[in-house]
Design an enzyme around this catalytic site. Structure first.
Site, PDB file in Angstrom:
ATOM      1  N   ASP A 160      -2.268  10.498  -2.328  1.00 30.59           N
ATOM      2  CA  ASP A 160      -2.613   9.448  -3.299  1.00 30.59           C
ATOM      3  C   ASP A 160      -2.962  10.017  -4.656  1.00 30.59           C
ATOM      4  O   ASP A 160      -2.852   9.342  -5.676  1.00 30.59           O
ATOM      5  CB  ASP A 160      -3.766   8.608  -2.757  1.00 30.59           C
ATOM      6  N   ASN A 175      -5.667  11.979   0.475  1.00 29.07           N
ATOM      7  CA  ASN A 175      -4.728  11.179   1.275  1.00 29.07           C
ATOM      8  C   ASN A 175      -5.547  10.406   2.308  1.00 29.07           C
ATOM      9  O   ASN A 175      -6.771  10.589   2.418  1.00 29.07           O
ATOM     10  CB  ASN A 175      -3.690  12.099   1.944  1.00 29.07           C
ATOM     11  N   LYS A 176      -4.867   9.563   3.062  1.00 24.48           N
ATOM     12  CA  LYS A 176      -5.527   8.705   4.056  1.00 24.48           C
ATOM     13  C   LYS A 176      -6.580   9.464   4.849  1.00 24.48           C
ATOM     14  O   LYS A 176      -6.370  10.622   5.237  1.00 24.48           O
ATOM     15  CB  LYS A 176      -4.450   8.123   4.976  1.00 24.48           C
ATOM     16  N   ARG A 185      -7.471  -0.937  -6.783  1.00 22.96           N
ATOM     17  CA  ARG A 185      -7.870   0.147  -5.873  1.00 22.96           C
ATOM     18  C   ARG A 185      -8.112   1.397  -6.733  1.00 22.96           C
ATOM     19  O   ARG A 185      -7.409   1.588  -7.731  1.00 22.96           O
ATOM     20  CB  ARG A 185      -6.779   0.451  -4.822  1.00 22.96           C
ATOM     21  N   GLN A 192      -2.185   2.690  10.405  1.00 18.74           N
ATOM     22  CA  GLN A 192      -0.938   2.833   9.645  1.00 18.74           C
ATOM     23  C   GLN A 192       0.115   3.668  10.369  1.00 18.74           C
ATOM     24  O   GLN A 192       1.300   3.459  10.169  1.00 18.74           O
ATOM     25  CB  GLN A 192      -1.204   3.405   8.263  1.00 18.74           C
ATOM     26  N   ARG A 240       0.866  -1.181   0.000  1.00 20.11           N
ATOM     27  CA  ARG A 240       0.000   0.000   0.000  1.00 20.11           C
ATOM     28  C   ARG A 240       0.903   1.231   0.000  1.00 20.11           C
ATOM     29  O   ARG A 240       2.117   1.139   0.165  1.00 20.11           O
ATOM     30  CB  ARG A 240      -1.018  -0.007   1.155  1.00 20.11           C
ATOM     31  N   GLY A 241       0.272   2.412  -0.163  1.00 19.93           N
ATOM     32  CA  GLY A 241       1.058   3.629  -0.384  1.00 19.93           C
ATOM     33  C   GLY A 241       1.128   3.825  -1.891  1.00 19.93           C
ATOM     34  O   GLY A 241       1.462   2.886  -2.628  1.00 19.93           O
TER      35      GLY A 241
HETATM   36  O1  MRU Z   1      -4.550   3.070   2.116  1.00 20.48           O
HETATM   37  P1  MRU Z   1      -3.094   3.338   1.917  1.00 20.48           P
HETATM   38  O2  MRU Z   1      -2.256   2.817   3.032  1.00 20.48           O
HETATM   39  O3  MRU Z   1      -2.599   2.901   0.571  1.00 20.48           O
HETATM   40  O4  MRU Z   1      -2.981   4.925   1.978  1.00 20.48           O
HETATM   41  C1  MRU Z   1      -1.712   5.471   1.887  1.00 20.48           C
HETATM   42  C2  MRU Z   1      -1.668   6.928   2.017  1.00 20.48           C
HETATM   43  O5  MRU Z   1      -2.675   7.589   2.152  1.00 20.48           O
HETATM   44  C3  MRU Z   1      -0.308   7.553   1.849  1.00 20.48           C
HETATM   45  O6  MRU Z   1      -0.201   8.710   2.605  1.00 20.48           O
HETATM   46  C4  MRU Z   1      -0.074   7.904   0.381  1.00 20.48           C
HETATM   47  O7  MRU Z   1      -0.332   6.820  -0.439  1.00 20.48           O
HETATM   48  C5  MRU Z   1       1.298   8.392   0.143  1.00 20.48           C
HETATM   49  S1  MRU Z   1       2.521   7.110   0.236  1.00 20.48           S
HETATM   50  C6  MRU Z   1       4.012   7.833  -0.173  1.00 20.48           C
END
Ligand code: MRU
Length: 353
Positions: free
Chosen positions: A244, A254-255, A96, A203, A53-54
């Site tokens: 993202d 973002n998250k 996703r 996370q 993820r990320g």
């Molecule tokens: O659901 P995730 O863990 O994929 O979400 C990740 C995030 O929101 C990160 O902050 C984003 O992808 C940047 S990673 C460099």
């Protein structure tokens, strides 16, 4: 013995180029475990189940997944090969919806294919493998550069709040929002980092707190609802987050919970920095309203991470994985090409020139 956090790779090809090896991030922080993936279905699941993820790491894993999907192709000509490639690409792109790096990396693989349509299929397969590898290695360099650029905005001893995980395991190496922290750490900046927990997936607790602690950075774990008190206490000089997808006007997904942190930061007069490789900036998405927000299973809220369910049976849930921080709350967007300031319509466009 402590492991070097930068030796830990979110995903890579094995030595025979026949499997994708993915760090299973769902087992962190208790176990550093890798899983081997031989099929596109298995890579799709690893992305969808958040084993990888990320945003940048998702793109890299998808590019490897696409290569794995077509490397054994028995297509007799380019047209047949292209059809198989497109089916695999379409399939992986459903893993996703929010992180644009997934689509960016898959499109880049397609561009490589089209540019080499006159080559033999064996040669094309080799070039596609190289392209997937390039996507990973370039990301390392990009993250390092984001880190250097972001560090120019920070001073030694600062208190920093970071939300979710935008660290080395979310990218090829170094991370985006955590890159300045790592580079500053190397230079003796002695930052005091607050990682929030980022429910429902923890996370901050499972990934960011683990990464930074392994690297020897001074990190304090807080729950999401503690951001306001640490700001009020005067402990936070800047907020650093990844993203993202950045829309052309600077709105950034973002998250979940990021937008709340940004609003708080504005209230307390604390700069709020978004760290974004150009691969995360989507100039075709005009505003945050056009960003698809992933909705995930309610079990993540009431069941995951607990021994027993922590909500009444049958409860209704709403579980958006991301939110959009409006551009007005973002002090700057830091890319590998430089730092963009408002108005983002102009400054982001310049990054691509
Ligand atoms: O659901 P995730 O863990 O994929 O979400 C990740 C995030 O929101 C990160 O902050 C984003 O992808 C940047 S990673 C460099």
């Amino acid at each position: 013995m402590k492991q070097d956090i930068f030796d830990i790779m979110a995903s890579r090809l094995d030595d025979e180029n026949s499997e994708v090896i993915i760090l299973d991030q769902t087992s962190l922080p208790n176990e550093v475990r890798y899983k081997r993936h031989k099929t596109k279905e298995s890579v799709w699941e690893a992305i969808n189940h958040l084993e990888v993820r990320g945003a940048p790491a998702i793109g890299i894993a998808a590019a490897y997944g696409l290569y794995i999907a077509i490397k054994g192709s028995c297509a007799k000509n380019y047209e047949e090969f292209y059809k198989e490639f497109s089916e695999a690409k379409d399939f992986l792109s459903t893993a996703r919806p929010t992180a644009v790096n997934l689509f960016w990396a898959l499109d880049r693989m397609e561009k490589c294919l089209k540019e080499n349509c006159d080559k033999s299929l064996e040669e094309i397969k080799r070039l596609l493998r190289n392209e997937a590898e390039k996507i990973r290695f370039e990301d390392e360099e990009v993250c390092r550069q984001i880190g250097e650029n972001a560090l120019s905005l920070l001073n030694p001893g600062m208190g920093l709040l970071t939300h979710c995980n935008a660290g080395t395991i979310a990218t090829a190496k170094y991370g985006t929002a955590l890159a300045p922290i790592y580079i500053g750490h190397e230079k003796g900046y002695a930052f005091k980092v607050f990682a929030d927990e980022t429910r429902p997936l923890l996370q901050g607790a499972r990934l960011t707190a683990w990464e930074l602690q392994e690297a020897g950075v001074d990190v304090t774990l807080i729950c999401d609802n503690m951001a306001s008190i640490v700001m009020k206490n005067g402990w936070i000089d800047a907020v650093l987050v990844g993203c993202d997808r950045v829309a052309a006007n600077g709105d950034s997904a973002n998250k979940i919970g990021t937008s709340g942190v940004a609003i708080l930061a504005k209230e307390y007069g604390i700069p709020f920095y978004v760290h974004a490789p150009l691969s995360t900036i989507d100039m075709k998405t005009l505003t945050g309203k056009d960003i698809e927000i992933e909705l995930r299973r309610g079990e993540e809220i009431y069941e995951s991470w607990y021994c027993e369910p922590m909500a009444p049976k049958g409860i209704k849930t709403y579980n958006p994985a991301f939110d959009v921080t409006d551009a007005q709350y973002i002090t700057a967007i830091i890319t590998e090409k430089g730092i963009a300031y408002p108005p983002y319509e102009d400054s982001l466009k310049k990054m691509f020139e």
